[in-house]
Design a protein around this motif. Structure first.
Motif, PDB file in Angstrom:
ATOM      1  N   VAL A  89     -11.504  -9.282   2.958  1.00 14.33           N
ATOM      2  CA  VAL A  89     -12.298  -9.312   4.197  1.00 14.33           C
ATOM      3  C   VAL A  89     -13.707  -8.755   3.964  1.00 14.33           C
ATOM      4  N   GLY A 115     -14.936  -1.288   2.497  1.00 13.18           N
ATOM      5  CA  GLY A 115     -13.834  -2.109   1.945  1.00 13.18           C
ATOM      6  C   GLY A 115     -14.457  -3.346   1.327  1.00 13.18           C
ATOM      7  N   HIS A 153       0.873  -1.189   0.000  1.00  7.34           N
ATOM      8  CA  HIS A 153       0.000   0.000   0.000  1.00  7.34           C
ATOM      9  C   HIS A 153       0.905   1.234   0.000  1.00  7.34           C
ATOM     10  N   GLY A 211     -12.506  -5.847  -0.384  1.00  4.68           N
ATOM     11  CA  GLY A 211     -11.437  -6.767  -0.775  1.00  4.68           C
ATOM     12  C   GLY A 211     -11.712  -8.122  -0.160  1.00  4.68           C
ATOM     13  N   GLY A 257      -8.766 -15.191   9.960  1.00  6.42           N
ATOM     14  CA  GLY A 257      -7.726 -15.351   8.938  1.00  6.42           C
ATOM     15  C   GLY A 257      -6.518 -16.078   9.492  1.00  6.42           C
ATOM     16  N   GLY A 298      -3.665  -5.523  -0.355  1.00  8.82           N
ATOM     17  CA  GLY A 298      -2.881  -5.403  -1.580  1.00  8.82           C
ATOM     18  C   GLY A 298      -2.122  -6.655  -1.980  1.00  8.82           C
ATOM     19  N   ALA A 339     -11.464  -2.063   5.723  1.00  8.94           N
ATOM     20  CA  ALA A 339     -10.477  -1.453   4.815  1.00  8.94           C
ATOM     21  C   ALA A 339      -9.202  -1.154   5.612  1.00  8.94           C
TER      22      ALA A 339
HETATM   23  P1  NAD Z   1      -7.680  -6.062   0.306  1.00  7.47           P
HETATM   24  O1  NAD Z   1      -6.525  -5.420  -0.323  1.00  7.47           O
HETATM   25  O2  NAD Z   1      -8.163  -7.359  -0.207  1.00  7.47           O
HETATM   26  O3  NAD Z   1      -8.915  -5.040   0.322  1.00  7.47           O
HETATM   27  C1  NAD Z   1      -8.819  -3.750   0.857  1.00  7.47           C
HETATM   28  C2  NAD Z   1     -10.083  -2.994   0.511  1.00  7.47           C
HETATM   29  O4  NAD Z   1     -10.049  -1.701   1.127  1.00  7.47           O
HETATM   30  C3  NAD Z   1     -10.252  -2.745  -0.991  1.00  7.47           C
HETATM   31  O5  NAD Z   1     -11.613  -2.884  -1.316  1.00  7.47           O
HETATM   32  C4  NAD Z   1      -9.805  -1.292  -1.143  1.00  7.47           C
HETATM   33  O6  NAD Z   1     -10.385  -0.650  -2.271  1.00  7.47           O
HETATM   34  C5  NAD Z   1     -10.317  -0.708   0.142  1.00  7.47           C
HETATM   35  N1  NAD Z   1      -9.640   0.548   0.508  1.00  7.47           N
HETATM   36  C6  NAD Z   1      -8.320   0.840   0.408  1.00  7.47           C
HETATM   37  N2  NAD Z   1      -8.112   2.107   0.821  1.00  7.47           N
HETATM   38  C7  NAD Z   1      -9.307   2.585   1.198  1.00  7.47           C
HETATM   39  C8  NAD Z   1      -9.741   3.823   1.720  1.00  7.47           C
HETATM   40  N3  NAD Z   1      -8.878   4.833   1.917  1.00  7.47           N
HETATM   41  N4  NAD Z   1     -11.078   3.978   2.002  1.00  7.47           N
HETATM   42  C9  NAD Z   1     -11.933   2.950   1.790  1.00  7.47           C
HETATM   43  N5  NAD Z   1     -11.587   1.770   1.297  1.00  7.47           N
HETATM   44  C10 NAD Z   1     -10.293   1.591   1.010  1.00  7.47           C
HETATM   45  O7  NAD Z   1      -7.313  -6.173   1.888  1.00  7.47           O
HETATM   46  P2  NAD Z   1      -7.935  -7.167   2.958  1.00  7.47           P
HETATM   47  O8  NAD Z   1      -7.050  -8.354   3.039  1.00  7.47           O
HETATM   48  O9  NAD Z   1      -9.392  -7.307   2.733  1.00  7.47           O
HETATM   49  O10 NAD Z   1      -7.684  -6.336   4.305  1.00  7.47           O
HETATM   50  C11 NAD Z   1      -8.617  -5.351   4.774  1.00  7.47           C
HETATM   51  C12 NAD Z   1      -8.364  -5.097   6.248  1.00  7.47           C
HETATM   52  O11 NAD Z   1      -8.521  -6.327   6.971  1.00  7.47           O
HETATM   53  C13 NAD Z   1      -6.963  -4.616   6.597  1.00  7.47           C
HETATM   54  O12 NAD Z   1      -7.054  -3.740   7.713  1.00  7.47           O
HETATM   55  C14 NAD Z   1      -6.241  -5.873   6.988  1.00  7.47           C
HETATM   56  O13 NAD Z   1      -5.121  -5.637   7.822  1.00  7.47           O
HETATM   57  C15 NAD Z   1      -7.348  -6.604   7.718  1.00  7.47           C
HETATM   58  N6  NAD Z   1      -7.167  -8.056   7.817  1.00  7.47           N
HETATM   59  C16 NAD Z   1      -7.004  -8.846   6.706  1.00  7.47           C
HETATM   60  C17 NAD Z   1      -6.898 -10.216   6.853  1.00  7.47           C
HETATM   61  C18 NAD Z   1      -6.806 -11.144   5.684  1.00  7.47           C
HETATM   62  O14 NAD Z   1      -6.825 -12.370   5.910  1.00  7.47           O
HETATM   63  N7  NAD Z   1      -6.734 -10.690   4.458  1.00  7.47           N
HETATM   64  C19 NAD Z   1      -6.913 -10.788   8.142  1.00  7.47           C
HETATM   65  C20 NAD Z   1      -7.085  -9.965   9.253  1.00  7.47           C
HETATM   66  C21 NAD Z   1      -7.221  -8.595   9.074  1.00  7.47           C
END
Ligand code: NAD
Length: 428
Positions: free
Chosen positions: A234, A230, A87, A232, A357, A159, A306
């Motif tokens: 999650v 968000g 990011h 993505g 996760g 990302g 997000a």
């Molecule tokens: P991802 O990259 O798959 O999705 C991120 C999403 O957030 C995307 O839809 C993006 O467009 C959106 N986004 C980015 N910047 C933004 C902003 N300024 N305003 C609004 N939306 C915005 O990431 P992810 O894996 O879904 O992770 C999302 C959150 O969950 C993060 O905080 C991450 O640390 C947390 N998390 C992820 C996991 C996992 O297994 N992937 C586990 C625990 C926690």
């Protein structure tokens, strides 16, 4: 130069709002359990940090040098574990704060794992597949000495995805000359990934919402409204799974803004539209709304999924949900948390809500070590067992000590890890 001064010169952690927020919650939780001050001091800093610069030949022939980090916060309970984030705003203090949350999350759900996090300051949305592959492989070779199935096991985060993990695994394995699937989790199934990993964080978010709704005597059905920030890994799976329980997802968003439909959105149609158009603009099944408006909607359940620092003292008073389930890490500041408590919002804090996760990542690691793979049903059942018992521990603490769910989660987690740290002692 005093120790304090040298810390500031080197990293300035304490001045970073997110890192400070984590420390504030940790010290407030520590007071609840009479935490040994020596343990607090140790937990207040990461064990190891590694900065790497990563040269990448871009498609236009130029070389661009990216900044990357890997931080191991604590390894008392087992190998360090935590995601890798791509990011534009990644920095050392944020990565360190996220690694601290990983230590606390793993301790809370009683996994035999420590906490870590990594990241590269880049914008993967503007990079080609080849550029991302080069970036990932060079980053992996730069952090090679830190990672390994018994040392530190990365996973996807913002990302990054299963493809990124496949490149990490391949680069690591190439150095050793044989396949080492256990070096990462969140891999594609074909190379040792676990069934149920891709949707595990969203599924865990929904499992904790089911537990919360029981305690609040709330039905989860067609009259329950949900907003998700968000879309993505999650956000999408949280929306899809809660929708499959019959709840109405009225709003979702991504970085470019969101969409709203009071009758409920078609989650698959929204996903297909976003995949094709890279923005929700023009989506025929809902009206446009901003991320700010989404957070302030009157809904039963709000899932920020997000980035951190989305609910602050500026907008906390406008939050109107009954349950706040933190899919993202650190979406709520400590000041906002107090305001939400006063308003009667029931918060399921990040280290509990999004632990699905890492729980299924742990299952993936275990299955890989045994070379024996489980059915998706087994994975989901075991996820339910672990996350619901963690929920119960936190809820019981919250009831018994009359403190909010966030402090309770931190207290329950710190109590466990502090005992382990004191048994092991401080070397030398
Ligand atoms: P991802 O990259 O798959 O999705 C991120 C999403 O957030 C995307 O839809 C993006 O467009 C959106 N986004 C980015 N910047 C933004 C902003 N300024 N305003 C609004 N939306 C915005 O990431 P992810 O894996 O879904 O992770 C999302 C959150 O969950 C993060 O905080 C991450 O640390 C947390 N998390 C992820 C996991 C996992 O297994 N992937 C586990 C625990 C926690």
């Amino acid at each position: 130069m005093s120790d304090h001064h040298s810390e500031e010169v080197i990293v300035g952690w304490e001045h970073h709002p997110f890192y400070k927020n984590c420390l504030d919650v940790m010290s407030a939780a520590g007071r609840q359990i009479d935490l040994d001050p020596n343990v607090y001091q140790r937990l207040a800093k990461p064990r190891r940090v590694l900065y790497v610069s990563i040269p990448v030949r871009m498609d236009d022939g130029t070389i661009k040098v990216f900044d990357g980090f890997r931080v191991q916060h604590n390894t008392t309970l087992g190998p360090a574990k935590g995601g890798i984030r791509y990011h534009p705003e990644v920095n050392l203090a944020e990565t360190s704060a996220l690694s601290m949350l990983m230590t606390l999350k793993n301790s809370l759900v009683r996994l035999p794992l420590g906490g870590a996090k990594g990241g590269i300051r880049c914008d993967p949305t503007t990079m080609s597949r080849r550029e991302k592959q080069s970036l990932t492989r060079r980053y992996t070779s730069e952090i090679f000495m830190l990672i390994g199935p018994d040392k530190d096991i990365p996973a996807p985060d913002v990302g990054t995805d299963a493809q990124t993990m496949a490149w990490v695994m391949d680069t690591y394995s190439a150095q050793l000359g044989y396949a080492v699937p256990g070096v990462v989790t969140g891999k594609p199934i074909e190379i040792g990934g676990s069934l149920g990993r891709v949707d595990a964080t969203g599924r865990g978010v929904v499992y904790t919402i089911i537990e919360a709704a029981k305690r609040l005597n709330m039905d989860l059905g067609e009259n329950t409204t949900v907003a998700v920030q968000g879309f993505g890994n999650v956000g999408y799976y949280s929306a899809k799974i809660i929708n499959s329980l019959g709840c109405k997802v009225v709003a979702v968003s991504d970085v470019s803004g969101g969409i709203y439909n009071s009758k409920g959105l078609d989650i698959n149609a929204a996903r297909n539209w976003l995949n094709e158009h890279k923005t929700f603009d023009g989506f025929p099944g809902g009206d446009k709304l901003s991320n700010k408006e989404l957070l302030e909607l009157k809904v039963d359940i709000l899932i920020p999924a997000a980035l951190s620092n989305q609910i602050t003292k500026e907008n906390a008073d406008k939050i109107k949900c009954r349950i706040l389930a933190e899919g993202a890490n650190g979406p709520t500041t400590i000041e906002a948390n107090d305001i939400l408590n006063e308003k009667g919002v029931f918060t399921i804090p990040d280290i509990l809500a999004n632990s699905g996760g890492v729980i299924v990542s742990y299952f993936e690691w275990v299955q890989g070590m045994q070379s024996f793979f489980w059915s998706e049903k087994d994975v989901n059942n075991k996820l339910w067992e672990i996350i619901s018992s963690a929920f119960n521990r936190v809820y019981d603490f919250h009831q018994a000590n009359k403190v909010d769910m966030r402090l309770s989660a931190f207290a329950v987690s710190i109590e466990h890890i502090s005992k382990a740290m004191l048994y092991r002692g401080f070397f030398p």
